[in-house]
Design a protein around this motif. Structure first.
Motif, PDB file in Angstrom:
ATOM      1  N   ILE A 401      42.540  53.587  44.054  1.00  0.00           N
ATOM      2  CA  ILE A 401      41.114  53.298  44.066  1.00  0.00           C
ATOM      3  C   ILE A 401      40.561  53.905  45.348  1.00  0.00           C
ATOM      4  O   ILE A 401      41.148  53.745  46.425  1.00  0.00           O
ATOM      5  CB  ILE A 401      40.840  51.776  44.076  1.00  0.00           C
ATOM      6  CG1 ILE A 401      41.410  51.117  42.830  1.00  0.00           C
ATOM      7  CG2 ILE A 401      39.339  51.487  44.199  1.00  0.00           C
ATOM      8  CD1 ILE A 401      40.688  51.448  41.552  1.00  0.00           C
ATOM      9  N   LEU A 402      39.463  54.624  45.209  1.00  0.00           N
ATOM     10  CA  LEU A 402      38.837  55.264  46.353  1.00  0.00           C
ATOM     11  C   LEU A 402      37.492  54.577  46.592  1.00  0.00           C
ATOM     12  O   LEU A 402      36.744  54.328  45.649  1.00  0.00           O
ATOM     13  CB  LEU A 402      38.625  56.739  46.013  1.00  0.00           C
ATOM     14  CG  LEU A 402      37.945  57.639  47.036  1.00  0.00           C
ATOM     15  CD1 LEU A 402      38.845  57.856  48.245  1.00  0.00           C
ATOM     16  CD2 LEU A 402      37.608  58.981  46.389  1.00  0.00           C
ATOM     17  N   LEU A 445      36.688  44.008  43.708  1.00  0.00           N
ATOM     18  CA  LEU A 445      36.929  45.007  42.678  1.00  0.00           C
ATOM     19  C   LEU A 445      38.021  44.458  41.775  1.00  0.00           C
ATOM     20  O   LEU A 445      39.087  44.054  42.263  1.00  0.00           O
ATOM     21  CB  LEU A 445      37.380  46.328  43.307  1.00  0.00           C
ATOM     22  CG  LEU A 445      36.302  47.074  44.078  1.00  0.00           C
ATOM     23  CD1 LEU A 445      36.911  48.197  44.903  1.00  0.00           C
ATOM     24  CD2 LEU A 445      35.249  47.641  43.116  1.00  0.00           C
ATOM     25  N   LEU A 446      37.732  44.411  40.491  1.00  0.00           N
ATOM     26  CA  LEU A 446      38.722  43.947  39.517  1.00  0.00           C
ATOM     27  C   LEU A 446      39.199  45.142  38.710  1.00  0.00           C
ATOM     28  O   LEU A 446      38.378  45.977  38.285  1.00  0.00           O
ATOM     29  CB  LEU A 446      38.088  42.912  38.578  1.00  0.00           C
ATOM     30  CG  LEU A 446      38.162  41.442  38.998  1.00  0.00           C
ATOM     31  CD1 LEU A 446      37.663  41.235  40.412  1.00  0.00           C
ATOM     32  CD2 LEU A 446      37.388  40.563  38.025  1.00  0.00           C
ATOM     33  N   VAL A 460      44.287  43.312  39.269  1.00  0.00           N
ATOM     34  CA  VAL A 460      44.229  43.457  40.717  1.00  0.00           C
ATOM     35  C   VAL A 460      42.865  42.955  41.177  1.00  0.00           C
ATOM     36  O   VAL A 460      41.846  43.317  40.597  1.00  0.00           O
ATOM     37  CB  VAL A 460      44.362  44.954  41.091  1.00  0.00           C
ATOM     38  CG1 VAL A 460      44.213  45.149  42.585  1.00  0.00           C
ATOM     39  CG2 VAL A 460      45.666  45.532  40.590  1.00  0.00           C
ATOM     40  N   ILE A 461      42.845  42.121  42.194  1.00  0.00           N
ATOM     41  CA  ILE A 461      41.573  41.708  42.802  1.00  0.00           C
ATOM     42  C   ILE A 461      41.568  42.195  44.242  1.00  0.00           C
ATOM     43  O   ILE A 461      42.395  41.774  45.050  1.00  0.00           O
ATOM     44  CB  ILE A 461      41.374  40.169  42.749  1.00  0.00           C
ATOM     45  CG1 ILE A 461      41.509  39.662  41.306  1.00  0.00           C
ATOM     46  CG2 ILE A 461      40.020  39.785  43.350  1.00  0.00           C
ATOM     47  CD1 ILE A 461      41.394  38.140  41.157  1.00  0.00           C
ATOM     48  N   LEU A 462      40.682  43.135  44.526  1.00  0.00           N
ATOM     49  CA  LEU A 462      40.586  43.695  45.878  1.00  0.00           C
ATOM     50  C   LEU A 462      39.315  43.200  46.545  1.00  0.00           C
ATOM     51  O   LEU A 462      38.297  43.017  45.879  1.00  0.00           O
ATOM     52  CB  LEU A 462      40.511  45.229  45.806  1.00  0.00           C
ATOM     53  CG  LEU A 462      41.766  45.993  45.371  1.00  0.00           C
ATOM     54  CD1 LEU A 462      41.387  47.424  44.993  1.00  0.00           C
ATOM     55  CD2 LEU A 462      42.817  45.993  46.474  1.00  0.00           C
ATOM     56  N   ASP A 463      39.369  42.998  47.849  1.00  0.00           N
ATOM     57  CA  ASP A 463      38.162  42.707  48.612  1.00  0.00           C
ATOM     58  C   ASP A 463      37.472  44.055  48.847  1.00  0.00           C
ATOM     59  O   ASP A 463      38.010  44.922  49.531  1.00  0.00           O
ATOM     60  CB  ASP A 463      38.547  42.044  49.943  1.00  0.00           C
ATOM     61  CG  ASP A 463      37.323  41.670  50.764  1.00  0.00           C
ATOM     62  OD1 ASP A 463      36.243  42.268  50.557  1.00  0.00           O
ATOM     63  OD2 ASP A 463      37.455  40.781  51.626  1.00  0.00           O
ATOM     64  N   GLY A 470      44.873  45.902  50.656  1.00  0.00           N
ATOM     65  CA  GLY A 470      45.635  45.586  49.445  1.00  0.00           C
ATOM     66  C   GLY A 470      45.043  44.362  48.778  1.00  0.00           C
ATOM     67  O   GLY A 470      44.139  43.723  49.310  1.00  0.00           O
ATOM     68  N   PRO A 471      45.545  44.015  47.586  1.00  0.00           N
ATOM     69  CA  PRO A 471      44.909  42.967  46.786  1.00  0.00           C
ATOM     70  C   PRO A 471      44.893  41.599  47.462  1.00  0.00           C
ATOM     71  O   PRO A 471      45.866  41.215  48.109  1.00  0.00           O
ATOM     72  CB  PRO A 471      45.746  42.903  45.511  1.00  0.00           C
ATOM     73  CG  PRO A 471      46.813  43.904  45.638  1.00  0.00           C
ATOM     74  CD  PRO A 471      46.681  44.652  46.901  1.00  0.00           C
TER      75      PRO A 471
END
Ligand code: 3ON
Ligand code: FE
Length: 492
Positions: A401-402, A445-446, A460-463, A470-471
């Protein structure tokens, strides 16, 4: 000498082809369970349902389909509440899915190359298309709708994902009429409700684009139709406060091999590198004149965002050098990534006073599936999130993911290489009271990712503020979900 040359030429890939291929195994099973294998912690203030659509079957009773875009739609729903998450997946019970599952064989031709068994003689003059409802899934006006751009949506029960049936949008669509898979949502200003803007394309010698705008309750606000010259393949659109913007890719369409049963419809699309790409701006008021501006030939599936600024319109898009189709005989699992163009991030500046277009490459790393904070759709924005290849050059599967910061030009990347594969990220803003100011990247970001090491998928759940950490949570499913297309998040 030959060995040493080929050794220097051999690049080290960030992935193994067999790993990548396994993410395209069919998932015929439908499941329903609480996710109990969780790393990290689900944010307490993340509440709602993540819906995602995509091809669930890559074969019909063992007979492979020709291309993933021809795969029957399967919807996943991950409902998150009080730090817990529930998973469910169901196939969209389209007419074609039910008939083929009953017959145990391919009964329909697909748009992207799937043919009925028996060669061209079994396919000649069969111009029916199978509505596979596999491209996107939205919850709007109290309806959960599975979208596929060449036909009507299918409505599903948002709790059970059971198929209710074809949905005409309260009589708006006549039987068989298309409704695109790429609606855009305009956030209401000053307490006004949100607006959903979508379109439909009827391609032909000339093509008709119809624009539809709906209020929050799903009621049609207005619609208007426009005819443009030539065959149009328009997968996506972007909006600004005043325009719906399409990129008419420079393609031509010769339907003869399709009619004769030799090729599918999409395989009859020919990229014309000598023709310009046309930016078509349809005024949302439905009355002002349509503007057509010309730019470099390129091929666009997805746009990121667009906005207006003093007589200019900016459009950010994922651009390919040409139409990245697989040939009529090739197996998509064996594709030579190096021979296909990679998607790059381009910014177009459309000057509406002199009708000129300038563009620049913002990011040449191979990327697809752009997303942003929903409040900034149609507005100037600072942050873009997009699926990307692990390597900065070359065409490759998405493994990262960018995050791009257009203000500071800084980038963040989070990669799941070598054994992980990324899907479309969906941005979910942190829920706050309306009068609290929040940063544009304050949210999550899901994304569903496929892990070849365990042959399973995970949410994946990212801040979004710092994806390099990382997640914050990894929710492991008990099985894999084939690589998918688009999804959405609804907090209601
Ligand atoms: O004859 C016409 C031509 C045509 C192509 C008429 C038509 C309307 C029947 C038609 C149909 C178009 C359809 C049904 C398009 C569907 C597209 C689709 C299901 C998906 C497109 C996905 C695009 C991208 C860029 C996906 C990227 C995927 C990855 C990076 C892999 O993870
Ligand atoms: Fe799409």
């Amino acid at each position: 000498l030959e060995t040493s040359q080929s050794q220097t030429a051999a690049k080290t890939l960030s992935y193994d082809r067999t790993d990548w291929q396994r993410g395209y195994e069919s998932q015929p099973n439908e499941s329903d369970y609480w996710i109990d294998d969780i790393e990290g912690e689900i944010p307490a203030d993340l509440e709602g349902t993540f819906f995602r659509n995509g091809p669930g079957l890559l074969d019909i009773n063992g007979e492979p389909i020709h291309h993933p875009f021809d795969g029957d739609g399967m919807v996943c729903a991950i409902a998150i509440s009080d730090g817990r998450a529930h998973f469910r997946n169901r196939f969209v019970h389209t007419e074609g899915y039910l008939a083929e599952q009953k017959a145990g064989k391919i009964l329909h031709r697909g748009v992207f190359g799937t043919q009925k068994p028996g060669g061209w003689l079994s396919n000649i003059f069969d111009l029916k298309i199978k509505n596979i409802a596999n491209t996107n899934i939205i919850y709007w006006g109290g309806k959960l709708l599975a979208l596929w751009e060449a036909a009507e949506p299918y409505r599903l029960d948002p709790c059970t994902l059971e198929t209710i049936g074809l949905d005409s949008l309260d009589g708006l669509l006549k039987p068989g009429e298309p409704f695109a898979a790429h609606p855009r949502i305009e956030k209401g200003q000053n307490g006004a409700g949100d607006t959903l803007v979508n379109f439909s394309v009827k391609p032909g010698l000339s093509s008709t684009i119809t624009i539809y705008e709906f209020d929050e309750s799903g009621k049609l606000l207005h619609s208007h139709a426009h005819t443009i010259p030539g065959f149009a393949f328009l997968h996506d659109m972007v909006i600004t406060p005043n325009y719906c913007i399409f990129f008419q890719n420079p393609v031509s369409f010769n339907p003869l091999p399709f009619v004769l049963g030799m090729r599918s419809a999409a395989q009859c699309i020919q990229f014309s590198p000598k023709k310009p790409t046309q930016a078509i701006l349809i005024p949302r008021n439905g009355t002002d004149e349509v503007k057509v501006l010309e730019t470099e030939p390129c091929f666009v599936f997805h746009h990121c965002n667009a906005w207006e600024e003093a007589g200019e319109v900016f459009v950010d898009s994922v651009c390919y050098e040409s139409f990245p189709n697989v040939g009529p005989d090739g197996d998509f699992l064996e594709i030579d990534f190096d021979s296909l163009p990679a998607g790059e991030l381009w910014r177009f500046k459309l000057n509406l006073s002199d009708n000129t277009v300038e563009h620049k490459v913002i990011e040449s790393r191979c990327c697809e599936f752009p997303t942003l904070h929903p409040n900034y759709a149609g507005q100037p924005y600072r942050y873009l999130y997009i699926g990307a290849a692990n390597s900065p050059t070359g065409n490759a599967p998405l493994q990262a993911i960018l995050k791009v910061d257009f203000l500071t030009k800084e980038q963040q990347i989070w990669s799941v290489a070598p054994r992980g594969f990324a899907g479309e990220p969906v941005f979910v803003p942190r829920a706050v009271s309306p009068d609290t100011a929040t940063a544009e990247d304050d949210g999550w970001l899901l994304m569903l990712m496929y892990d070849a090491a365990k042959h399973r998928s995970s949410l994946v759940i990212l801040d979004a503020r710092d994806i390099t950490k990382g997640p914050v949570a990894l929710l492991h499913l008990k099985h894999h979900i084939p690589y998918g297309l688009h999804g959405s998040f609804t907090s209601s």
